[in-house]
Motif scaffolding. Structure first.
Motif, PDB file in Angstrom:
ATOM      1  N   ASP A 138      14.798  10.436  -0.925  1.00 39.19           N
ATOM      2  CA  ASP A 138      15.611   9.269  -1.272  1.00 39.19           C
ATOM      3  C   ASP A 138      16.976   9.284  -0.587  1.00 39.19           C
ATOM      4  O   ASP A 138      17.478   8.253  -0.141  1.00 39.19           O
ATOM      5  CB  ASP A 138      15.788   9.228  -2.803  1.00 39.19           C
ATOM      6  CG  ASP A 138      16.438   7.936  -3.278  1.00 39.19           C
ATOM      7  OD1 ASP A 138      16.198   6.889  -2.652  1.00 39.19           O
ATOM      8  OD2 ASP A 138      17.183   7.977  -4.265  1.00 39.19           O
ATOM      9  N   VAL A 178       9.866  12.192 -12.739  1.00 38.27           N
ATOM     10  CA  VAL A 178       9.866  11.904 -11.295  1.00 38.27           C
ATOM     11  C   VAL A 178       8.689  11.002 -10.935  1.00 38.27           C
ATOM     12  O   VAL A 178       8.810  10.078 -10.126  1.00 38.27           O
ATOM     13  CB  VAL A 178       9.828  13.225 -10.474  1.00 38.27           C
ATOM     14  CG1 VAL A 178       9.580  12.938  -9.001  1.00 38.27           C
ATOM     15  CG2 VAL A 178      11.130  13.988 -10.649  1.00 38.27           C
ATOM     16  N   GLN A 179       7.533  11.261 -11.568  1.00 34.60           N
ATOM     17  CA  GLN A 179       6.318  10.514 -11.249  1.00 34.60           C
ATOM     18  C   GLN A 179       6.366   9.079 -11.768  1.00 34.60           C
ATOM     19  O   GLN A 179       5.940   8.140 -11.102  1.00 34.60           O
ATOM     20  CB  GLN A 179       5.107  11.234 -11.869  1.00 34.60           C
ATOM     21  CG  GLN A 179       3.867  11.228 -10.994  1.00 34.60           C
ATOM     22  CD  GLN A 179       2.846  12.241 -11.509  1.00 34.60           C
ATOM     23  OE1 GLN A 179       3.089  13.430 -11.506  1.00 34.60           O
ATOM     24  NE2 GLN A 179       1.710  11.768 -11.964  1.00 34.60           N
ATOM     25  N   HIS A 180       6.932   8.888 -12.976  1.00 34.22           N
ATOM     26  CA  HIS A 180       6.840   7.579 -13.639  1.00 34.22           C
ATOM     27  C   HIS A 180       8.165   6.815 -13.737  1.00 34.22           C
ATOM     28  O   HIS A 180       8.159   5.632 -14.042  1.00 34.22           O
ATOM     29  CB  HIS A 180       6.247   7.748 -15.046  1.00 34.22           C
ATOM     30  CG  HIS A 180       4.861   8.313 -15.030  1.00 34.22           C
ATOM     31  ND1 HIS A 180       3.783   7.632 -14.503  1.00 34.22           N
ATOM     32  CD2 HIS A 180       4.375   9.515 -15.433  1.00 34.22           C
ATOM     33  CE1 HIS A 180       2.695   8.380 -14.611  1.00 34.22           C
ATOM     34  NE2 HIS A 180       3.027   9.526 -15.174  1.00 34.22           N
ATOM     35  N   VAL A 181       9.296   7.489 -13.504  1.00 35.72           N
ATOM     36  CA  VAL A 181      10.579   6.771 -13.551  1.00 35.72           C
ATOM     37  C   VAL A 181      11.251   6.945 -12.185  1.00 35.72           C
ATOM     38  O   VAL A 181      10.922   6.249 -11.242  1.00 35.72           O
ATOM     39  CB  VAL A 181      11.489   7.284 -14.708  1.00 35.72           C
ATOM     40  CG1 VAL A 181      12.706   6.368 -14.887  1.00 35.72           C
ATOM     41  CG2 VAL A 181      10.699   7.350 -16.022  1.00 35.72           C
ATOM     42  N   ASN A 182      12.192   7.863 -12.052  1.00 37.34           N
ATOM     43  CA  ASN A 182      12.795   8.198 -10.760  1.00 37.34           C
ATOM     44  C   ASN A 182      13.483   9.553 -10.896  1.00 37.34           C
ATOM     45  O   ASN A 182      13.577  10.102 -11.995  1.00 37.34           O
ATOM     46  CB  ASN A 182      13.796   7.115 -10.305  1.00 37.34           C
ATOM     47  CG  ASN A 182      14.853   6.824 -11.370  1.00 37.34           C
ATOM     48  OD1 ASN A 182      15.205   7.691 -12.174  1.00 37.34           O
ATOM     49  ND2 ASN A 182      15.349   5.599 -11.376  1.00 37.34           N
ATOM     50  N   TRP A 183      13.968  10.101  -9.769  1.00 36.76           N
ATOM     51  CA  TRP A 183      14.569  11.440  -9.845  1.00 36.76           C
ATOM     52  C   TRP A 183      15.873  11.429 -10.639  1.00 36.76           C
ATOM     53  O   TRP A 183      16.222  12.426 -11.278  1.00 36.76           O
ATOM     54  CB  TRP A 183      14.779  12.034  -8.453  1.00 36.76           C
ATOM     55  CG  TRP A 183      15.824  11.365  -7.596  1.00 36.76           C
ATOM     56  CD1 TRP A 183      15.624  10.441  -6.618  1.00 36.76           C
ATOM     57  CD2 TRP A 183      17.250  11.588  -7.628  1.00 36.76           C
ATOM     58  NE1 TRP A 183      16.809  10.056  -6.052  1.00 36.76           N
ATOM     59  CE2 TRP A 183      17.833  10.759  -6.641  1.00 36.76           C
ATOM     60  CE3 TRP A 183      18.088  12.413  -8.388  1.00 36.76           C
ATOM     61  CZ2 TRP A 183      19.203  10.710  -6.391  1.00 36.76           C
ATOM     62  CZ3 TRP A 183      19.456  12.370  -8.148  1.00 36.76           C
ATOM     63  CH2 TRP A 183      20.002  11.541  -7.171  1.00 36.76           C
ATOM     64  N   GLU A 184      16.602  10.309 -10.625  1.00 38.54           N
ATOM     65  CA  GLU A 184      17.864  10.236 -11.376  1.00 38.54           C
ATOM     66  C   GLU A 184      17.646  10.457 -12.879  1.00 38.54           C
ATOM     67  O   GLU A 184      18.498  11.033 -13.562  1.00 38.54           O
ATOM     68  CB  GLU A 184      18.547   8.878 -11.164  1.00 38.54           C
ATOM     69  CG  GLU A 184      19.091   8.660  -9.763  1.00 38.54           C
ATOM     70  CD  GLU A 184      18.100   7.963  -8.831  1.00 38.54           C
ATOM     71  OE1 GLU A 184      18.533   7.424  -7.792  1.00 38.54           O
ATOM     72  OE2 GLU A 184      16.902   7.964  -9.145  1.00 38.54           O
ATOM     73  N   SER A 185      16.479  10.010 -13.386  1.00 37.74           N
ATOM     74  CA  SER A 185      16.206  10.130 -14.823  1.00 37.74           C
ATOM     75  C   SER A 185      16.144  11.590 -15.276  1.00 37.74           C
ATOM     76  O   SER A 185      16.369  11.896 -16.456  1.00 37.74           O
ATOM     77  CB  SER A 185      14.892   9.424 -15.169  1.00 37.74           C
ATOM     78  OG  SER A 185      13.804  10.023 -14.502  1.00 37.74           O
ATOM     79  N   GLU A 190      11.878  14.697  -4.090  1.00 37.64           N
ATOM     80  CA  GLU A 190      12.176  13.263  -4.201  1.00 37.64           C
ATOM     81  C   GLU A 190      13.640  12.978  -3.871  1.00 37.64           C
ATOM     82  O   GLU A 190      13.963  11.960  -3.239  1.00 37.64           O
ATOM     83  CB  GLU A 190      11.853  12.786  -5.627  1.00 37.64           C
ATOM     84  CG  GLU A 190      11.628  11.297  -5.769  1.00 37.64           C
ATOM     85  CD  GLU A 190      10.505  10.747  -4.898  1.00 37.64           C
ATOM     86  OE1 GLU A 190      10.704   9.663  -4.322  1.00 37.64           O
ATOM     87  OE2 GLU A 190       9.443  11.404  -4.769  1.00 37.64           O
ATOM     88  N   ALA A 200      12.316  17.846  -9.014  1.00 35.60           N
ATOM     89  CA  ALA A 200      12.965  16.636  -8.492  1.00 35.60           C
ATOM     90  C   ALA A 200      13.414  16.776  -7.039  1.00 35.60           C
ATOM     91  O   ALA A 200      13.576  15.772  -6.339  1.00 35.60           O
ATOM     92  CB  ALA A 200      14.166  16.283  -9.370  1.00 35.60           C
TER      93      ALA A 200
END
Length: 509
Positions: A40, A159-166, A36, A33
């Motif tokens: 961000d 990271v690829q399909h949602v976001n780094w927070e997930s 990213e 992560a």
């Protein structure tokens, strides 16, 4: 729930596995992560390093304290506090919105992780009979290995399909399940020594010594390993730890009883734990750089390609526990070290275009070695400590694991960096890059040390191909040095284990 289920050994093992899985997963998803997070939140490379280092420093400084608090005031209580705090801190990281907030809550995660981790082994030591403890530790080691190895795959997908927070939010459902299930099935266990003062000075000395030592290690790559500031910081940390050891021998109720180190198996188990994670985390770090930056695989694919490593550790952990139960750690610890050493030597054959057949045997060797050593060293450390000190012993093991991991990533990446610096210009000219351009591009050694070729849009296709080829060769030169050093350290660890642990050392005392 029936009272009989509370304190059930196998239900207790499932309960602590949830917390252990959450911490292990978190430790390795963050590396995926980080890029990213940097993009961000507009973070510098130094700030990104602190996303990892703040967690590592807080964890290392408080692990033995976490085990001691559990031993004295209740292992179940401090395990639950650790799980709850770790879960809340994870969600807070995703909501932080600034790099400073991420760093601060990562430190909080580390502190709560330090309450959680050592008490997992302390709880198991209290509920399992000695003959079954080895197998429980094997499953504990398997959960730890699998969660660490799954991190890059889970992190890559999120990271690829949602976001780094997930990557951090995923801890919320795991943490809630762990809390509810643990509250229902875990029995309280503690070994109070009556009314006496808590060893506050010992806590402060140990925390200060570990903080200074680990800080020196993580900054060594930036400052330079031979720089006065690096050597001075590491020596200062070691001196504070030596002062802590001396102080503890003079206390009636010490934080870390020095009598534990009278057991050769426990002492050597602690050293081998550090070497184990030095090799594992350092190797995974540069293998991931190789697969993603040199070979161009996506984070998810890089995680999939390293699956043999995690699958092998799944097999090796219970096997290592069974062999340790039968023959003692004198067999399994050296065997695991030799497997890791041989796997590291196997990586010397890697090139910029090696087939997967050149990689997977080493991945399997690393996984088998790691799983076997995890089971054997957990047994040697926690199994050879009195039950009243089980949490402290678990904290000692977890501390050595973190210090070994910190040293592995810092030292091996530093070795790659120095070798790249020494060979980059020559590798570029050897690949066909004009000498003046090669000299200019040698300034990009930091990028090449991460496996990234310093190409630009204004280069011709031929020059671009030559730069990629030369930079890849320089990076592989560094990888070969790192792999060789890891192999030598593993073989040295095997010799120490064979020589230092007496034949027939019992699995439990």
């Amino acid at each position: 729930m029936a009272a009989g289920r509370r304190g059930s050994p196998w239900l207790s093992l499932i309960a602590v596995a949830f917390g252990l899985f959450m911490v292990g997963l978190d430790g390795s998803v963050v590396s995926i992560a980080n890029p990213e997070i940097g993009r961000d939140l507009g973070a510098s490379t130094a700030e990104l390093q602190w996303v990892t280092n703040s967690y590592l420093l807080a964890l290392a400084a408080a692990l033995i304290l976490g085990g001691k608090l559990g031993d004295r005031f209740g292992r179940r209580r401090y395990y639950l506090i650790g799980v709850a705090g770790f879960t809340v801190a994870s969600v807070a990281i995703g909501l932080a919105g600034s790099i400073e907030g991420v760093i601060a809550f990562r430190a909080a995660q580390g502190l709560f992780g330090a309450l959680l981790m050592p008490n997992t082994l302390g709880i198991l030591r209290a509920v399992f009979p000695p003959k079954k403890f080895g197998m429980a530790v094997g499953i504990w080691a398997m959960v730890s290995s699998v969660s660490t190895a799954l991190g890059p795959i889970v992190g890559g997908l999120l990271v690829q399909h949602v976001n780094w927070e997930s990557v951090f939010y995923i801890n919320a459902p795991i943490g809630v399940i762990a809390l509810v299930f643990s509250a229902l099935v875990l029995a309280e266990s503690k070994n109070s020594t009556g009314r006496h003062k808590f060893d506050v000075a010992g806590v402060l000395l140990l925390a200060a010594g570990l903080l200074v030592l680990v800080f020196g290690v993580v900054k060594g790559e930036t400052w330079g390993w031979t720089a006065g500031s690096t050597i001075g910081t590491i020596v200062a940390g070691l001196l504070i730890l030596a002062l802590f050891g001396w102080y503890e021998t003079r206390q009636e109720h010490p934080l870390l009883p020095m009598r534990l180190f009278r057991s050769p198996a426990l002492t050597i188990g602690a050293v081998i734990t550090a070497i184990n994670f030095f090799t594992l985390l350092g190797s995974i770090f540069y293998i991931m750089l190789y697969l993603q930056n040199v070979r161009g695989y996506t984070p998810v694919m890089a995680g999939v390609l390293t699956l043999p490593l995690s699958l092998a550790s799944v097999v090796a952990s219970p096997l290592g526990a069974a062999l340790t139960d039968r023959f003692g750690p004198r067999l399994t610890m050296p065997l695991g070290m030799v497997l890791q050493g041989a796997a590291s030597l196997g990586l010397l054959g890697l090139g910029t275009d090696s087939s997967y057949h050149a990689m997977w045997p080493s991945f399997i060797g690393l996984g088998l070695g790691v799983g076997m050593v995890m089971a054997a060293s957990s047994e040697a450390i926690v199994g050879n400590a009195p039950i009243k000190d089980a949490g402290v012993a678990g904290g000692l093991q977890a501390t050595m694991l973190q210090i070994g991991g910190a040293l592995g990533t810092s030292v091996l990446i530093s070795l790659i960096s120095s070798k790249v610096g020494a060979t980059l210009a020559g590798s570029l000219t050897g690949a066909g890059v004009p000498a003046p351009m090669a000299q200019g591009l040698s300034e990009a050694k930091d990028a090449v040390s991460m496996g990234v070729a310093p190409v630009s849009a204004d280069m011709t296709d031929a020059v671009r191909a030559a730069v990629v080829d030369g930079a890849g060769t320089a990076f592989m030169n560094g990888v070969h040095v790192a792999a060789l050093v890891a192999a030598v350290i593993c073989f040295a660890g095997a010799i120490v284990a064979v020589a230092g642990i007496r034949r027939g050392t019992p699995a439990h005392q």
